[in-house]
Design an enzyme around this catalytic site. Structure first.
Site, PDB file in Angstrom:
ATOM      1  N   GLY A 208       0.838  -1.205   0.000  1.00  0.00           N
ATOM      2  CA  GLY A 208       0.000   0.000   0.000  1.00  0.00           C
ATOM      3  C   GLY A 208       0.863   1.241   0.000  1.00  0.00           C
ATOM      4  O   GLY A 208       2.055   1.179  -0.307  1.00  0.00           O
ATOM      5  N   ASN A 209       0.279   2.378   0.307  1.00  0.00           N
ATOM      6  CA  ASN A 209       1.064   3.606   0.427  1.00  0.00           C
ATOM      7  C   ASN A 209       0.435   4.504   1.481  1.00  0.00           C
ATOM      8  O   ASN A 209      -0.611   4.184   2.040  1.00  0.00           O
ATOM      9  CB  ASN A 209       1.196   4.301  -0.934  1.00  0.00           C
ATOM     10  CG  ASN A 209      -0.155   4.687  -1.499  1.00  0.00           C
ATOM     11  OD1 ASN A 209      -0.849   5.516  -0.937  1.00  0.00           O
ATOM     12  ND2 ASN A 209      -0.535   4.058  -2.610  1.00  0.00           N
ATOM     13  N   TYR A 210       1.079   5.636   1.752  1.00  0.00           N
ATOM     14  CA  TYR A 210       0.668   6.474   2.879  1.00  0.00           C
ATOM     15  C   TYR A 210      -0.480   7.438   2.565  1.00  0.00           C
ATOM     16  O   TYR A 210      -0.809   8.275   3.383  1.00  0.00           O
ATOM     17  CB  TYR A 210       1.865   7.293   3.370  1.00  0.00           C
ATOM     18  CG  TYR A 210       2.936   6.474   4.035  1.00  0.00           C
ATOM     19  CD1 TYR A 210       2.634   5.700   5.154  1.00  0.00           C
ATOM     20  CD2 TYR A 210       4.243   6.486   3.570  1.00  0.00           C
ATOM     21  CE1 TYR A 210       3.613   4.963   5.779  1.00  0.00           C
ATOM     22  CE2 TYR A 210       5.227   5.749   4.186  1.00  0.00           C
ATOM     23  CZ  TYR A 210       4.908   4.982   5.294  1.00  0.00           C
ATOM     24  OH  TYR A 210       5.861   4.250   5.918  1.00  0.00           O
TER      25      TYR A 210
END
Ligand code: C5P
Length: 398
Positions: A208-210
């Protein structure tokens, strides 16, 4: 709400303590606020408090008993862009419905030519009483915009509907009214992508990412406030859309977001692609949890489909397409390239080099580059204000 002239009418209910927060919120949003209080309201909140918060004198009586100076309800009513009565007690609503004019707030109401808003506040049984409901219906029929009370614990200790809407909700109602009335986006349908995507590794892990989704959700709220029907295609986020004009379609992976966009975009007048979509995903997701064996683990990654590029290919002449570019280097050149390769009408560039810009923050600092090669740089602002700047640019397109 910058420069709007608002009369805040306060009648005598316990919720008058919230009028202080409301005045403050309206001033914070740039409005010029003048307060008119009923004599009873003085028992709940002092004119001194309200005068200090609004930096304007408070009107309670028809004239000043000290020097005889006349408080003209007519000129006040003509001065205002809006009159908002919060709290509006059962007594004040009843007098408004009957046209009784025995205090300055009521005479101001009767002579006002601007839109009028009222936020009822009373005990649940009073609110439910046919007399109160009939008065509210009469006023709504005459164009008064009611800001519905909320359900919850009341000052009496009883629980039910009658609690004045929160100051932020009331300020939002005013904001929406002006945003929608003046907007070309009213009645249009807009698709927005927001948040990250999760790409499955196995049943319990993902890449995923932030991205928090805050920027996309702020754009959704702003466009909805301007009267657009918003289809918000959101990856996994902790946010919930507030506005009734927003339909949220929750997805998880880039593939799911792609499919939702391909289906949704043709029925829209345009799209804003603000999601942080994964560029790569594991080629296969393991069917069961990957065990800790050996010293290394290799994941074979394959590219996801670029959703914005696909929308650029699908885009009709009557549709607009806005993309984002989050860059760490060669910012302008990369953003310009995205504008062309994805067939965007404009690109919103935010740089990770700017403090307060980008993922997870409540602020952002953007530069907008359009197809005519025009570049507009904005200062660091809240994401809600940035959303308004982006919406203004969209309005210029149509
Ligand atoms: O190429 P890059 O990922 O930097 O482009 C960013 C823009 O493209 C954003 O508007 C983003 O929402 C969109 N995008 C997309 N699908 C992808 C990758 C990016 O819609 N797979």
């Amino acid at each position: 709400m910058k420069g709007k002239k608002i009369i805040l009418g306060i009648s005598g209910g316990i919720a008058a303590y919230k009028s202080a927060a409301l005045a403050r919120e309206l001033v914070r949003r740039g409005a010029d606020v003048r307060v008119v209080m009923t004599p009873m309201a003085r028992q709940f909140i002092t004119p001194l408090t309200m005068a200090t918060l609004t930096k304007n004198p408070i009107a309670v009586d028809f004239f000043d008993p000290e020097n005889g100076q006349w408080n003209s309800h007519v000129s006040l009513g003509l001065w205002a862009d809006a009159l908002v009565i919060a709290p509006a007690t059962a007594n004040t609503l009843a007098k408004m419905a009957c046209g009784i004019a025995d205090n300055l707030l009521l005479t101001t109401y009767l002579s006002a030519r601007c839109p009028v808003f009222a936020a009822p506040s009373m005990d649940l049984d009073m609110y439910a009483h046919p007399a109160a409901q009939q008065n509210i219906a009469t006023l709504v029929g005459r164009g008064v915009r009611m800001i519905e009370p909320e359900s919850g614990e009341l000052a009496s200790g009883l629980v039910g509907k009658g609690r004045m809407a929160e100051p932020e909700t009331i300020a939002d109602a005013l904001h929406d009214f002006w945003a929608c009335r003046d907007s070309k986006l009213r009645g249009r349908t807009v698709m927005i992508t927001a948040g990250p995507t999760y790409e499955k590794i196995d049943p319990v892990r993902f890449i995923g990412n932030y991205s928090s989704g805050k920027m996309g959700f702020a754009i959704a709220e702003e466009l909805a406030a301007r009267g657009a029907a918003v289809k918000l295609i959101a990856g996994p986020v902790k946010l919930r859309a507030r506005h009734a004009n927003i339909q949220t379609i929750s997805v998880e992976s880039a593939e799911m977001m792609y499919n939702a966009c391909v289906e949704t975009f043709p029925m829209c007048d345009g799209a804003v692609m603000s999601a942080a979509v994964a560029d790569f995903r594991p080629e296969t997701a393991a069917g069961s949890k990957i065990k800790r064996v050996g010293n290394t683990l290799s994941l074979n990654l394959v590219p996801t489909r670029d959703i914005a590029s696909q929308m650029g290919r699908m885009k009709r002449d009557d549709q607009f397409l806005v993309g984002f570019a989050l860059e760490t280097d060669n910012e302008q050149a990369n953003a310009q390239h995205k504008l062309e390769s994805k067939n965007l009408d404009f690109v919103v560039l935010n740089s990770l080099n700017d403090a307060g810009a980008g993922f997870m923050t409540d602020t952002n600092k953007i530069t907008i580059i359009n197809r005519n090669g025009e570049t507009t740089e904005y200062s660091l602002k809240s994401k809600a204000e940035v959303a308004a700047d982006i919406a203004d640019q969209i309005e210029l397109l149509s």
